[in-house]
Scaffold this active site. Structure first.
Site, PDB file in Angstrom:
ATOM      1  N   ASP A   8       0.978  -1.125  -0.049  1.00  0.00           N
ATOM      2  CA  ASP A   8       0.065  -0.078  -0.035  1.00  0.00           C
ATOM      3  C   ASP A   8       0.963   1.195  -0.078  1.00  0.00           C
ATOM      4  OD1 ASP A   8       1.034   0.160   2.745  1.00  0.00           O
ATOM      5  OD2 ASP A   8      -0.979   0.271   3.558  1.00  0.00           O
ATOM      6  N   HIS A   9       0.290   2.533   0.355  1.00  0.00           N
ATOM      7  CA  HIS A   9       0.961   3.645   0.133  1.00  0.00           C
ATOM      8  C   HIS A   9       2.320   3.719   1.308  1.00  0.00           C
ATOM      9  CE1 HIS A   9      -2.406   4.012   2.842  1.00  0.00           C
ATOM     10  NE2 HIS A   9      -1.675   4.996   3.663  1.00  0.00           N
ATOM     11  N   CYS A  65       2.833  -3.185   4.142  1.00  0.00           N
ATOM     12  CA  CYS A  65       2.112  -2.003   4.386  1.00  0.00           C
ATOM     13  C   CYS A  65       2.935  -1.285   5.575  1.00  0.00           C
ATOM     14  CB  CYS A  65       0.847  -2.342   4.495  1.00  0.00           C
ATOM     15  SG  CYS A  65       0.707  -3.614   6.300  1.00  0.00           S
ATOM     16  N   GLY A  66       2.472  -0.519   6.131  1.00  0.00           N
ATOM     17  CA  GLY A  66       2.921   0.337   7.500  1.00  0.00           C
ATOM     18  C   GLY A  66       3.475  -0.514   8.443  1.00  0.00           C
ATOM     19  N   THR A  67       2.659  -1.556   9.108  1.00  0.00           N
ATOM     20  CA  THR A  67       3.294  -2.644  10.040  1.00  0.00           C
ATOM     21  C   THR A  67       3.505  -3.858   9.442  1.00  0.00           C
ATOM     22  OG1 THR A  67       0.935  -2.996  10.516  1.00  0.00           O
ATOM     23  CG2 THR A  67       2.081  -1.183  11.885  1.00  0.00           C
ATOM     24  N   HIS A  98      10.920 -23.098   9.676  1.00  0.00           N
ATOM     25  CA  HIS A  98       9.877 -24.081  10.406  1.00  0.00           C
ATOM     26  C   HIS A  98       8.624 -23.769   9.890  1.00  0.00           C
ATOM     27  CE1 HIS A  98      11.725 -24.540  14.668  1.00  0.00           C
ATOM     28  NE2 HIS A  98      12.596 -24.882  13.526  1.00  0.00           N
ATOM     29  N   HIS A 133       7.911 -30.350  11.062  1.00  0.00           N
ATOM     30  CA  HIS A 133       7.235 -28.907  10.536  1.00  0.00           C
ATOM     31  C   HIS A 133       6.251 -29.076   9.539  1.00  0.00           C
ATOM     32  CE1 HIS A 133       9.784 -27.115  13.453  1.00  0.00           C
ATOM     33  NE2 HIS A 133      11.015 -27.689  12.616  1.00  0.00           N
TER      34      HIS A 133
END
Ligand code: RB5
Length: 142
Positions: A8-9, A65-67, A98, A133
């Site tokens: 995103d932006h 994205c931001g986070t 894993h 796994h």
């Protein structure tokens, strides 16, 4: 390996840097956008990448994205997608070893550019360990 990438932006500046790095390493990429820092909705770009990893068009994708949180939520709704929120190097290693991560998700407002490149390099070069796994991943699919 061909990689599909989107943001995103808030992730756009980092996407451009990651893209440049991948191209310099000879990796072929499809960039689904966004193509500027004008505000957009991350689910639209998460879907573009995750749907094409889910249907097997691409083996690996990268979302920013931001986070990294919103993109992770979106991408993991798609069957067969194992999107791993990775804002540090240890997660880059373990997400591959894993969790057989097939979509790398980063937070463009959290991770610095040099670390982001190191994370991408590590995520691309670390193999899945398989064994117990694989059984755990099969339980998720079931
Ligand atoms: C956009 O402002 C921000 O909410 C988005 O980039 C992301 O961090 C959402 O999880």
């Amino acid at each position: 390996m061909k990689i599909i990438i989107g943001s995103d932006h808030a992730g756009y500046p980092m996407k451009e840097k990651v893209k440049k790095f991948l191209i310099s390493r000879g990796v072929e990429i499809e960039d689904v956008g966004t193509h500027s820092d004008a505000s957009v909705d991350y689910p639209d770009y998460g879907r573009k990448v995750a749907s094409k990893v889910s249907d097997g068009t691409y083996q690996r994708g990268i979302l920013i994205c931001g986070t990294g949180i919103g993109m992770s939520i979106v991408a993991n709704r798609f069957e067969g997608v194992r999107a791993t929120l990775t804002n540090d190097l240890f997660s880059a290693i373990m997400g591959r070893r894993h969790n057989d991560s097939n979509i790398l998700v980063m937070g463009g407002r959290i991770v610095g550019d040099e670390l982001a490149i190191k994370i991408v390099e590590t995520w691309l070069s670390t193999p899945f360990e398989g064994g117990r796994h694989r059984l755990r991943l099969q339980k998720i699919d079931a």
